[in-house]
Write an enzyme that holds these catalytic residues in place. Structure first.
Site, PDB file in Angstrom:
ATOM      1  N   LEU A  99      51.273  34.482  44.050  1.00  0.00           N
ATOM      2  CA  LEU A  99      50.427  33.966  45.117  1.00  0.00           C
ATOM      3  C   LEU A  99      50.414  35.063  46.166  1.00  0.00           C
ATOM      4  CD1 LEU A  99      51.741  30.298  45.506  1.00  0.00           C
ATOM      5  CD2 LEU A  99      49.496  30.975  44.662  1.00  0.00           C
ATOM      6  N   ASP A 100      49.235  35.465  46.633  1.00  0.00           N
ATOM      7  CA  ASP A 100      49.208  36.605  47.539  1.00  0.00           C
ATOM      8  C   ASP A 100      49.838  36.250  48.892  1.00  0.00           C
ATOM      9  OD1 ASP A 100      47.164  35.568  49.319  1.00  0.00           O
ATOM     10  OD2 ASP A 100      45.663  36.125  47.831  1.00  0.00           O
ATOM     11  N   TYR A 101      50.007  37.267  49.700  1.00  0.00           N
ATOM     12  CA  TYR A 101      50.734  37.161  50.972  1.00  0.00           C
ATOM     13  C   TYR A 101      50.197  36.035  51.857  1.00  0.00           C
ATOM     14  CZ  TYR A 101      52.901  38.923  55.311  1.00  0.00           C
ATOM     15  OH  TYR A 101      53.634  39.066  56.467  1.00  0.00           O
ATOM     16  N   SER A 103      48.467  33.379  50.821  1.00  0.00           N
ATOM     17  CA  SER A 103      48.319  32.114  50.106  1.00  0.00           C
ATOM     18  C   SER A 103      49.646  31.369  50.085  1.00  0.00           C
ATOM     19  CB  SER A 103      47.820  32.361  48.681  1.00  0.00           C
ATOM     20  OG  SER A 103      46.560  32.999  48.696  1.00  0.00           O
TER      21      SER A 103
END
Length: 232
Positions: A99-101, A103
């Protein structure tokens, strides 16, 4: 079980690193220098530099990841990682997928490399459901390009499920279920139709959900939940 897999599952290092350790003649099986590619079982005595190695039971956790953490075991830029949210004694656990930074939401962490590979390999088409928030009102028909597949970064995304759960003049919330997980895919999908995602939260993997888990909190998965993930 292959020796490198046994060593990796015991928390020694990754499989590739374990191969190098074996090549350096640091591992013995039943008192003999081990060779690459051999199999071992529970009756064999495996030693690393003279110390007996025992097979550890895999650990499985579910974490409700907040924004501001990266899905990695370390970061050369000094940013917080999801492991900073876990107890220090959990061993060599790894986040499953990313999960990106910016999200948040459901993240599996485990020592089980095979399950991690299974859940993340595109060919297995594991369904993952996200809550997406965009600004302003939106209609079900406007989601059709995303549902049918949309061109981003030179490829067409797979068909997916999407429906509106709330909409008003200020914002719209959408549930979207995808079976692939390319880098920032959902954000790019909405960008392709002129919408910026202001909130992205993974809420389910299959039917496994975040129910009862506060942001930043974690718990161990039950045997039944692990078996369910393996059966997806």
């Amino acid at each position: 079980m292959r020796l490198n897999k046994f060593l990796a599952a015991s928390g020694v290092a990754s499989r590739r690193e374990c191969d190098e350790i074996i090549k350096k003649r640091q591992v013995t099986v039943n008192g003999r220098i081990a060779e690459l590619g051999i199999d071992v079982n529970q009756d064999d005595e495996v030693c690393l530099n003279g110390e007996i190695i025992t097979l550890k039971t895999n650990e499985y956790y579910i974490l409700n990841k907040p924004k501001g953490y990266i899905c990695s075991v370390s970061d050369d830029k000094g940013r917080k990682t999801v492991l900073d949210l876990m107890p220090k004694n959990v061993g060599r656990i790894y986040p499953v997928g990313r999960l990106d930074y910016d999200s948040e939401g459901l993240l599996i962490l485990t020592t089980d490399g095979e399950l991690a590979q299974y859940l993340t390999h595109p060919s297995n088409e594991i369904p993952k459901t996200y809550l997406v928030k965009i600004e302003g009102t939106f209609t079900e028909n406007a989601l059709n390009p995303i549902r049918s597949g949309i061109e981003i970064d030179g490829y067409k995304t797979k068909k997916c499920k999407a429906h509106i759960v709330e909409t008003n003049k200020d914002y719209t919330k959408i549930h979207i279920t995808i079976t692939e997980g390319k880098n920032r895919e959902i954000r790019k999908m909405f960008s392709a139709i002129g919408k910026e995602v202001t909130l992205l939260k993974r809420i389910k993997i299959g039917e496994l959900s975040l129910r009862g888990l506060d942001r930043g909190s974690f718990r161990k998965l039950s045997k039944q939940e692990v078996s369910y993930l393996m059966s997806l």
